[in-house]
Enzyme design. Structure first.
Site, PDB file in Angstrom:
ATOM      1  N   HIS A  77       0.732  -1.390  -0.183  1.00  0.00           N
ATOM      2  CA  HIS A  77       0.077   0.153  -0.090  1.00  0.00           C
ATOM      3  C   HIS A  77       1.040   1.343   0.133  1.00  0.00           C
ATOM      4  O   HIS A  77       0.191   2.444  -0.285  1.00  0.00           O
ATOM      5  CB  HIS A  77      -0.869  -0.017   1.204  1.00  0.00           C
ATOM      6  CG  HIS A  77      -0.454  -0.063   2.873  1.00  0.00           C
ATOM      7  ND1 HIS A  77       0.969  -0.743   3.139  1.00  0.00           N
ATOM      8  CD2 HIS A  77       0.292   1.493   3.140  1.00  0.00           C
ATOM      9  CE1 HIS A  77       1.221  -0.400   4.329  1.00  0.00           C
ATOM     10  NE2 HIS A  77       0.522   0.656   4.496  1.00  0.00           N
ATOM     11  N   HIS A 112       1.620   7.154  -0.243  1.00  0.00           N
ATOM     12  CA  HIS A 112       0.811   5.938   0.392  1.00  0.00           C
ATOM     13  C   HIS A 112      -0.695   5.608  -0.580  1.00  0.00           C
ATOM     14  O   HIS A 112      -1.025   7.178  -1.091  1.00  0.00           O
ATOM     15  CB  HIS A 112       0.638   6.807   1.523  1.00  0.00           C
ATOM     16  CG  HIS A 112      -0.041   5.709   2.329  1.00  0.00           C
ATOM     17  ND1 HIS A 112      -1.966   5.807   2.207  1.00  0.00           N
ATOM     18  CD2 HIS A 112       0.238   5.502   3.537  1.00  0.00           C
ATOM     19  CE1 HIS A 112      -2.233   4.630   3.008  1.00  0.00           C
ATOM     20  NE2 HIS A 112      -1.050   4.366   3.862  1.00  0.00           N
TER      21      HIS A 112
END
Length: 162
Positions: free
Chosen positions: A66, A81
């Site tokens: 992620h 992110h």
């Protein structure tokens, strides 16, 4: 004495995705919007392609896929992110295109994030760029909310002198 002649170095930052560029303060996650990890900006993406916002070396690819860490030549740590609370999706919506140690330039493909899978998992799709070691930076780009294509210039950050 010679420090008088050293100049701040600046670096252009580019959009990591195509979509709506937003200020980090507008991200719907307090960790980011309150700058607990550092300053930066975000993009609400409309396509799955995620690219590098800076030149540097991939320092971290999180096991849950992620997030990606990139360290610039000047030692700035930049976190890419992908999505909000997406660590809980255990990497399912992400196809990584880089690994630790890879050199990247602005607009180098980093990952493919399946926006539909992220949404199906009940998570936000916002891509957040965070400068995590703010002591390296003198100033960050002032973000003007607007539609951007991945690779478009977001602004210029300036490193500390020396």
């Amino acid at each position: 004495m010679f420090k008088l002649f050293k100049k701040n170095k600046s670096e252009e930052i580019v959009a990591p995705a195509t979509g709506q560029l937003i200020k980090i303060e507008s991200v719907s996650d307090d960790v980011f919007s309150q700058k607990m990890m550092g300053d930066g900006f975000a993009v609400d993406p409309v396509h799955n392609d995620i690219v590098s916002p800076v030149a540097g070396v991939v320092s971290t690819v999180f096991p849950t896929k992620h997030a990606i860490g990139i360290t610039t030549e000047k030692g700035l740590e930049v976190l890419v992110h992908m999505g909000l609370d997406t660590v809980e999706l255990n990497g399912e919506p992400f196809d990584m295109l880089v690994e630790s140690g890879n050199h990247v330039e602005p607009n180098t493909p980093l990952a493919i994030m399946d926006i539909d899978k992220v949404k199906a998992g009940g998570k936000g799709t916002t891509i957040v760029i965070v400068y995590t070691n703010m002591d390296k930076i003198d100033s960050v780009p002032i973000v003007s909310p607007q539609y951007v294509d991945h690779g478009d210039a977001v602004g210029t950050l300036t490193y500390q002198k020396g």
